[in-house]
Design an enzyme around this catalytic site. Structure first.
Site, short mmCIF file in Angstrom:
data_model
loop_
_atom_site.label_atom_id
_atom_site.label_comp_id
_atom_site.label_asym_id
_atom_site.label_seq_id
_atom_site.Cartn_x
_atom_site.Cartn_y
_atom_site.Cartn_z
N GLU A 155 -29.15 68.07 -48.02
CA GLU A 155 -27.94 68.77 -48.43
C GLU A 155 -27.09 69.21 -47.23
O GLU A 155 -26.86 70.40 -47.00
CB GLU A 155 -28.29 69.97 -49.32
CG GLU A 155 -28.96 69.56 -50.62
CD GLU A 155 -29.43 70.74 -51.45
OE1 GLU A 155 -29.78 70.54 -52.62
OE2 GLU A 155 -29.47 71.88 -50.92
N GLU B 279 -32.34 65.63 -57.09
CA GLU B 279 -32.81 66.96 -57.48
C GLU B 279 -32.01 67.45 -58.67
O GLU B 279 -30.78 67.33 -58.70
CB GLU B 279 -32.62 67.98 -56.34
CG GLU B 279 -33.49 67.79 -55.13
CD GLU B 279 -33.27 68.91 -54.10
OE1 GLU B 279 -32.86 70.02 -54.51
OE2 GLU B 279 -33.49 68.66 -52.91
N GLU C 108 -38.14 80.52 -52.90
CA GLU C 108 -37.88 79.82 -54.16
C GLU C 108 -39.09 79.81 -55.09
O GLU C 108 -39.25 78.89 -55.89
CB GLU C 108 -37.38 78.41 -53.88
CG GLU C 108 -36.01 78.39 -53.23
CD GLU C 108 -35.41 77.00 -53.11
OE1 GLU C 108 -34.41 76.73 -53.78
OE2 GLU C 108 -35.96 76.19 -52.35
N LYS C 109 -39.89 80.85 -55.02
CA LYS C 109 -41.08 80.88 -55.87
C LYS C 109 -40.77 81.11 -57.34
O LYS C 109 -41.64 80.92 -58.20
CB LYS C 109 -42.05 81.96 -55.37
CG LYS C 109 -41.49 83.35 -55.24
CD LYS C 109 -42.54 84.31 -54.68
CE LYS C 109 -41.95 85.67 -54.32
NZ LYS C 109 -41.09 85.59 -53.11
N HIS D 292 -38.27 79.42 -58.79
CA HIS D 292 -37.51 78.23 -59.17
C HIS D 292 -38.32 77.40 -60.15
O HIS D 292 -39.54 77.29 -60.05
CB HIS D 292 -37.22 77.40 -57.91
CG HIS D 292 -36.10 76.42 -58.05
ND1 HIS D 292 -36.17 75.30 -58.85
CD2 HIS D 292 -34.86 76.39 -57.49
CE1 HIS D 292 -35.04 74.62 -58.76
NE2 HIS D 292 -34.22 75.27 -57.95
#
EC number: 3.2.1.23
Length: 696
Positions: A156, A312, A360-361, A363
């Site tokens: 990204e 993604e 990002e746990k 997510h």
């Protein structure tokens, strides 16, 4: 070794299905559980290594590939392909300790620290060298590994930090400007530096447009945006070329189309072997499926119409939005099929297994914290089964008769300070026009104004604030040759240096539209105005009174027919909507902001001019068509809570159930259908975009 890539992923004959896999976060015994679950879910491709620089090169110049060797061997033993990433989006702690001046500096002078994701200063020589070195080592070691089918550079680009104002950037920007302009006289002329006494007398006096007491020079800021794009792209091509020295496998990087403004996607599309994208629903938007469709169509257009990869999206909620809204039952499936219908031949997720630690746990993941008894897991398995039955769709293409102009340079320029109204936003206009086409069931490509547009029946310029003279001539030739062009307000205002065109506002499109603009008449916050539509014999059916807001123009009519007049507002009786015939085509101009519902009134006669029929489907029933060598494929997604009947133009086969359908099918509430139909010949004007522009 030069690139020999010429097709899809070697040895992959299916729709790709899988996601980012970060096994370094888990003990190796979990890896064996993972590959067994991947087989159960139908996963055939995973992206690996993207965040692994600190493990692959724990100290500068010292490498540890043992764990990656074991992982790739394990994947290959279970028939799972690898998209092998270069880990250069997140340099290790040792890098920043050794090269502290390689940290990104913000516009206000803040030096950003270590401990998050994000790239080092892209122009810093030490970063470039270290990134190329790790890419080279990975390609040298794994170019022949049977699991590897794709190289994935970085992650990204431009997110979350794009512009860098560090000393390294200042030096590189100065060199970039010397190459672009050659002399200081040319630079001063392009930037209009005689305004506010900014004239430069030596190259060493030229710097980055850091924070200033008031507004910085807009031409300088525009050039800095171009430079930033070029600096990021140079990082990609340097890594790509290091990989190509060892490998003929395709190389990609994951864009964030429509949501990462630092990158000029047309330039990047020319440099990757396969275009790929990441997309996350905007949780606050109850109609996020429209934004998804826009990003998918933009990605396909950047790919020149060729199949592309969704690298993604999320199985459920995302971690980084203000409200981590979970996807409802069936929503993940609808999202996947919408991407598929718009040309994606890979449906991938972030990520495979939910992280227990880190930012990002929370997510969404294919294997969520709730495990394999969860609804999300069961939907993941079901989706994998369905995609496995759709292998024949791979390689088919989407055709569109409508193009929306997308020019990132224009958006960079329009987004700077001191424009006539803070309520005018380029992406808002593009999104609104796109939403109208989505509701009308009209297939859309995106195109750059310099591209060959002759294959499109209708071209729309929702927001072309910056329009070069050459690009305006291209649009004029398109109209003269028989095309229908619709231009919205605040377009054709400045040239490539953010200087107003000679002749005033809209001047370069005078021949195409038969109007110019004498004065901008932006409205106060919350104000609206009324427009009386009367198309007469030139646009029959264009009648009624519609409401506009935010903007009006004092339009000078120079040959066009006025088909809409301001009833009130700052210019009562003035021209609001015009139609102009030039050669074999028609140019429309809309000088106020119309919402998505009101746009229907103006687009109806524009469709008629362009010879476009709208299918008249229920709103919320999304129908896409892909065209193959021997058959066509219709993908229908029902975003509504009720069943909808879809008429068919020929008998069809349901690829998910293998049922034969005659002249109609029912798309269930919240459901999808994927059908094979007899091949439909290309309609006159159907066009695949070039995916490039002529602008240097």
């Amino acid at each position: 070794m030069g690139p020999a890539y010429g097709g899809w992923l070697p040895g992959v004959g299916q729709i790709c299905y899988g996601g980012d896999y970060n096994p370094e976060q888990w003990p190796e015994e979990v890896w064996h559980e993972d590959v067994a679950l991947m087989r159960q879910a139908g996963v055939n491709l995973v992206s690996i290594g993207i965040w692994s620089w600190a493990l692959l090169e724990p100290r500068e110049g010292e490498y540890d590939f043992g764990w990656l060797d074991r992982l790739l061997d394990l994947l290959h033993a279970h028939g799972i392909h690898a998209d092998l990433g270069t880990p250069t989006a997140s340099p290790p702690a040792w890098f920043f300790h050794t090269y502290p001046d390689a940290r990104v500096v913000t516009r206000d002078g803040t030096t950003l620290g270590f401990g998050s994701r994000g790239m080092a200063a892209p122009s810093h020589p030490a970063y470039r060298q270290a990134a190329v070195r790790i890419a080279d080592r990975l390609a040298e070691r794994y170019h022949a590994h049977p699991a590897v089918v794709l190289w994935h550079v970085h992650n990204e680009y431009g997110a979350p930090v794009s512009e860098d104002y560090s000393p390294a950037s200042t030096t590189a920007f100065r060199a970039w400007l010397e190459q672009r302009y050659g002399t200081l006289d040319e630079l001063n002329a392009a930037w209009g530096t005689r305004f506010w006494g900014q004239v430069y007398g030596a190259w060493e006096h030229v710097g980055v447009p850091a924070a200033t007491p008031t507004v910085a020079n807009p031409a300088q800021r525009l050039d800095f945006a171009r430079f930033t794009n070029d600096a990021l792209l140079a990082c990609f091509t340097a890594e790509r070329d290091a990989i190509r020295a060892h490998s003929d496998l395709p190389v990609t990087t994951n864009f964030m189309a429509a949501s990462c403004p630092a990158t000029d996607l047309w330039a990047w599309g020319r440099e990757v072997d396969i275009v790929s994208n990441d997309h996350y629903l905007t949780a606050a938007d109850p109609r996020g499926e429209v934004g998804l469709a826009l990003a998918a169509d933009l990605t396909r257009s950047v790919a020149g119409g060729k199949p592309w990869m969704l690298l993604e999206h999320s199985p459920s909620g995302v971690n980084w939005q203000p409200r981590n809204v979970a996807k409802r039952p069936g929503e993940m499936r609808r999202n996947a099929f919408s991407h598929l219908g718009r040309g994606a031949d890979a449906i991938m997720f972030f990520q495979w297994r939910a992280s227990r630690s880190g930012a990002e746990k929370f997510h969404g993941a294919m294997v969520p914290h709730a495990g394999t008894t969860s609804r999300v897991w069961h939907e993941v398995v079901d989706l994998g089964t369905e995609l496995a039955s759709l292998a024949e769709v791979r390689g088919s293409r989407v055709r569109a008769d409508v193009a929306i102009l997308w020019d990132q340079e224009s958006m960079w320029a329009q987004g700077l300070e001191w424009r006539p109204s803070v309520d005018v936003d380029a992406l808002e206009r593009i999104t609104t026009f796109y939403d109208r086409f989505w509701r009308d069931g009209v297939a859309v490509d995106f195109a750059h104004p310099s591209q060959d547009l002759s294959g499109y029946r209708l071209v729309v310029a929702p927001s072309s604030y910056l329009l070069t003279a050459d690009d305006a001539a291209n649009l004029t030739a398109y109209v003269e040759g028989g095309g229908t062009l619709l231009v919205s307000f605040f377009s054709g205002i400045v040239d490539e240096n953010d200087a107003v065109h000679p002749g005033g506002f809209l001047a370069p499109l005078r021949r195409a539209l038969g109007v110019t603009v004498e004065e901008f008449l932006p409205l106060r916050e919350g104000e609206t105005l009324q427009v009386a539509l009367d198309g007469g014999t030139s646009a029959p059916g264009l009648t009624g009174v519609v409401t506009g807001d935010v903007w009006a123009d004092d339009v000078a009519v120079e040959g066009a027919t006025v088909v809409g007049t301001y009833v009130d507002g700052p210019k009562p009786g003035g021209a609001a909507v015009t139609r102009h015939r030039l050669g074999n085509g028609v140019g429309w101009y809309v000088s106020t902001r119309l919402d998505v519902d009101t746009l229907a009134s103006v687009l109806a006669p524009a469709y008629a001019d362009a010879g476009i029929d709208t299918p008249g489907r229920p709103e919320g029933l999304e129908v896409m068509r892909r065209h193959g060598d021997d058959a066509d494929y219709l993908v229908a997604v029902n975003h509504t809570p009720v069943d909808h009947e879809l008429p068919l133009d020929a008998p069809a086969t349901d690829l998910l159930t293998r049922d034969t359908l005659e002249r109609t099918c029912v798309v269930p509430a919240g459901g999808v259908r994927a059908l094979r139909l007899p091949q439909q010949l290309a309609a006159p004007g159907a066009h695949a975009p070039s995916g490039s522009s002529t602008r240097g």
